[in-house]
Scaffold this active site. Structure first.
Site, mmCIF file in Angstrom:
data_model
loop_
_atom_site.group_PDB
_atom_site.id
_atom_site.type_symbol
_atom_site.label_atom_id
_atom_site.label_comp_id
_atom_site.label_asym_id
_atom_site.label_seq_id
_atom_site.Cartn_x
_atom_site.Cartn_y
_atom_site.Cartn_z
ATOM 1 N N GLY A 134 -11.525 18.851 16.402
ATOM 2 C CA GLY A 134 -10.312 19.343 16.526
ATOM 3 C C GLY A 134 -10.154 20.650 16.894
ATOM 4 C CB SER A 136 -11.813 24.294 15.086
ATOM 5 O OG SER A 136 -12.799 23.202 15.567
ATOM 6 C CB ALA A 138 -16.783 29.520 15.256
ATOM 7 C CE LYS A 190 -13.731 20.555 23.053
ATOM 8 N NZ LYS A 190 -14.120 22.310 22.679
ATOM 9 C CB SER A 253 -13.114 28.640 25.292
ATOM 10 O OG SER A 253 -13.924 27.680 25.836
ATOM 11 N NE ARG A 254 -19.873 30.453 22.068
ATOM 12 C CZ ARG A 254 -20.354 29.433 21.155
ATOM 13 N NH1 ARG A 254 -21.135 28.563 21.341
ATOM 14 N NH2 ARG A 254 -20.202 29.549 19.809
HETATM 15 N N1 LIG Z 1 -18.350 27.605 18.205
HETATM 16 C C1 LIG Z 1 -17.201 26.828 18.247
HETATM 17 O O1 LIG Z 1 -16.190 27.347 17.877
HETATM 18 C C2 LIG Z 1 -17.360 25.545 17.746
HETATM 19 C C3 LIG Z 1 -16.252 24.773 17.307
HETATM 20 C C4 LIG Z 1 -16.447 23.500 17.277
HETATM 21 C C5 LIG Z 1 -17.439 22.681 17.654
HETATM 22 N N2 LIG Z 1 -18.405 23.325 18.013
HETATM 23 C C6 LIG Z 1 -19.652 22.618 18.577
HETATM 24 O O2 LIG Z 1 -20.662 22.890 17.599
HETATM 25 C C7 LIG Z 1 -21.891 22.682 18.295
HETATM 26 C C8 LIG Z 1 -22.686 23.976 18.159
HETATM 27 O O3 LIG Z 1 -21.852 25.195 18.506
HETATM 28 P P1 LIG Z 1 -22.352 26.539 17.984
HETATM 29 O O4 LIG Z 1 -20.937 27.443 18.661
HETATM 30 O O5 LIG Z 1 -22.642 26.950 16.651
HETATM 31 O O6 LIG Z 1 -23.416 27.154 18.945
HETATM 32 P P2 LIG Z 1 -24.621 28.189 18.728
HETATM 33 O O7 LIG Z 1 -25.292 28.323 20.048
HETATM 34 O O8 LIG Z 1 -23.933 29.210 18.081
HETATM 35 O O9 LIG Z 1 -25.456 27.582 17.588
HETATM 36 C C9 LIG Z 1 -26.455 26.405 17.796
HETATM 37 C C10 LIG Z 1 -27.401 26.544 16.627
HETATM 38 O O10 LIG Z 1 -28.265 25.340 16.830
HETATM 39 C C11 LIG Z 1 -29.663 26.083 16.597
HETATM 40 N N3 LIG Z 1 -30.466 25.159 17.564
HETATM 41 C C12 LIG Z 1 -30.380 25.124 18.804
HETATM 42 N N4 LIG Z 1 -31.597 24.067 19.266
HETATM 43 C C13 LIG Z 1 -32.239 23.650 17.933
HETATM 44 C C14 LIG Z 1 -33.272 23.084 17.624
HETATM 45 N N5 LIG Z 1 -33.945 22.248 18.485
HETATM 46 N N6 LIG Z 1 -33.487 22.880 16.335
HETATM 47 C C15 LIG Z 1 -32.911 23.664 15.208
HETATM 48 N N7 LIG Z 1 -31.782 24.306 15.692
HETATM 49 C C16 LIG Z 1 -31.287 24.523 17.127
HETATM 50 C C17 LIG Z 1 -29.538 27.344 17.334
HETATM 51 O O11 LIG Z 1 -30.585 28.052 16.812
HETATM 52 C C18 LIG Z 1 -28.067 28.065 16.950
HETATM 53 O O12 LIG Z 1 -28.195 28.769 15.513
HETATM 54 C C19 LIG Z 1 -21.554 22.577 19.836
HETATM 55 O O13 LIG Z 1 -21.674 21.249 20.093
HETATM 56 C C20 LIG Z 1 -20.112 23.137 19.964
HETATM 57 O O14 LIG Z 1 -19.343 22.176 20.958
HETATM 58 C C21 LIG Z 1 -18.592 24.742 18.328
#
Ligand SMILES: NC(=O)c1ccc[n+]([C@@H]2O[C@H](COP(=O)([O-])OP(=O)(O)OC[C@H]3O[C@@H](n4cnc5c(N)ncnc54)[C@H](O)[C@@H]3O)[C@@H](O)[C@H]2O)c1
Length: 333
Positions: A134, A136, A138, A190, A253-254
């Site tokens: 949804g 959101s 972070a 998206k 948004s990244r």
């Molecule tokens: N940031 C947001 O607002 C948000 C919101 C909704 C959904 N998401 C989704 O959540 C997912 C993560 O996003 P994020 O923003 O937290 O990214 P991020 O880059 O901040 O965090 C990802 C984490 O995964 C860890 N990681 C990466 N490779 C790894 C591995 N091989 N083994 C163990 N850990 C590993 C990294 O160390 C990192 O802490 C993405 O798919 C993103 O689309 C993010």
């Protein structure tokens, strides 16, 4: 209840805080030592600098995280998902629940995360899957700003359980959905459209172009959702258009920021080299372009974006290519 959060980046840590606000206990598995130390010693996350609940702990031992609970919140990028699930499978020894919050499609296989879980986790220990998705950011949820989410699962009882786990009467409302495919695909697709929207801004285009990309983008999302077996209506809800609006119209948004850099002339390699955080949209463009080629699905913006990322077209040439397409009636059927 106890939950193991697999991936302590922006989203995993934010949801760990939300779960703690809701009275649960969490342990975060994180491989980045800087994140780990800041969470454990200073109760902050370097990405936001927000103060975290002191009860939130992190570990770099996957074994410890797997032993901690039988409910796993998957928050690593989709690029790492298969590898991490493979490692988890070796450690899981009881029926477990998987709540995925990562948004992407594997370009090599065109698989959704639920399918990757099915392939990597021993069916004996796979007791259910939910996609929590949804609109959101972070950055807003960590500040406890009002957010609506969707708990999508083929198992309605589990969707309701996860709905209750995350919802509260302060800042989070959660809906359920039984359209798992539509919810997973909408959340992934998206990001591809958000990259394109960012590219328009980077190119110096305005709000008109952004509205055009968002509106025509939802049509491309609908085509992918329907092709993969999801429902069109889902794409018009929170997990489709809702998430598209928040991602494709926000400097926060990244994916939008990544696209903006492309629009300003930066190459993909350079963006990846400087990225400290996950940008799912680029990989999703590759996945959806592959889908479009393989199954003849009309995705003009996504396929043009692919050609730009592959340096076959400049952004200006890409825009001209889209404008030169045959003129036609607007048709959303
Ligand atoms: N940031 C947001 O607002 C948000 C919101 C909704 C959904 N998401 C989704 O959540 C997912 C993560 O996003 P994020 O923003 O937290 O990214 P991020 O880059 O901040 O965090 C990802 C984490 O995964 C860890 N990681 C990466 N490779 C790894 C591995 N091989 N083994 C163990 N850990 C590993 C990294 O160390 C990192 O802490 C993405 O798919 C993103 O689309 C993010």
């Amino acid at each position: 209840m106890k939950i193991s959060v697999i991936g302590g980046g922006a989203w995993g840590t934010t949801l760990a805080q939300l779960l703690t606000d809701n009275g649960n206990e969490v342990l975060i598995y994180e491989i980045n030592n800087n994140y780990l130390n800041e969470i454990n010693n200073n109760h902050i996350h370097p990405i936001f600098k927000n103060v975290l609940d002191e009860k939130i702990k992190a570990t770099n031992s996957l074994e410890e995280a797997i032993d901690y609970s039988d409910t796993y919140l998957l928050a690593v990028p989709t690029k790492a998902m298969r590898t991490v699930l493979g490692l988890m499978d070796k450690l899981i020894n009881r029926p477990s629940i998987f709540i995925n919050v990562s948004k992407g499609i594997e370009p090599e296989t065109l698989k959704r995360v639920s399918e990757i879980v099915d392939e990597e986790i021993n069916p004996k220990y796979n007791a259910g899957y939910v996609c929590l998705t949804g609109p959101s950011h972070a950055e807003e949820v960590i500040e406890r700003k009002l957010t609506l989410l969707v708990s999508a699962s083929l198992d309605n009882d589990l969707a309701v359980k996860v709905q209750n786990l995350f919802a509260n009467d302060k800042y989070i409302r959660v809906y359920t959905s039984n359209d798992l495919i539509g919810s997973e695909v909408g959340g992934a697709a998206k990001n591809a459209i958000a990259v394109i929207s960012g590219a328009c801004t980077g190119l110096g285009l305005g709000e008109n172009a952004r509205a055009a990309v968002i509106t025509r983008g939802i049509l491309e999302i609908v085509r992918v959702v329907e092709f993969m077996g999801g429902r069109k209506e889902t794409a018009f809800g929170l997990t489709g258009i809702g998430d598209l609006i928040v991602t494709a119209s926000s400097e926060n948004s990244r994916n939008f920021q990544g696209g903006k850099k492309i629009g300003q002339g930066m190459k993909l390699d350079e963006i990846y080299a400087n990225a400290t955080q996950t940008i799912e949209g680029f990989r999703t463009i590759y996945a959806l372009h592959e889908l479009s080629e393989k199954f003849d699905i009309e995705l003009p913006m996504i396929s043009t974006a692919y050609e730009i990322l592959e340096n076959k077209l400049t952004v200006e040439e890409g825009m001209k290519k889209l404008l030169k397409r045959d003129l036609k009636a607007e048709d959303f059927s």
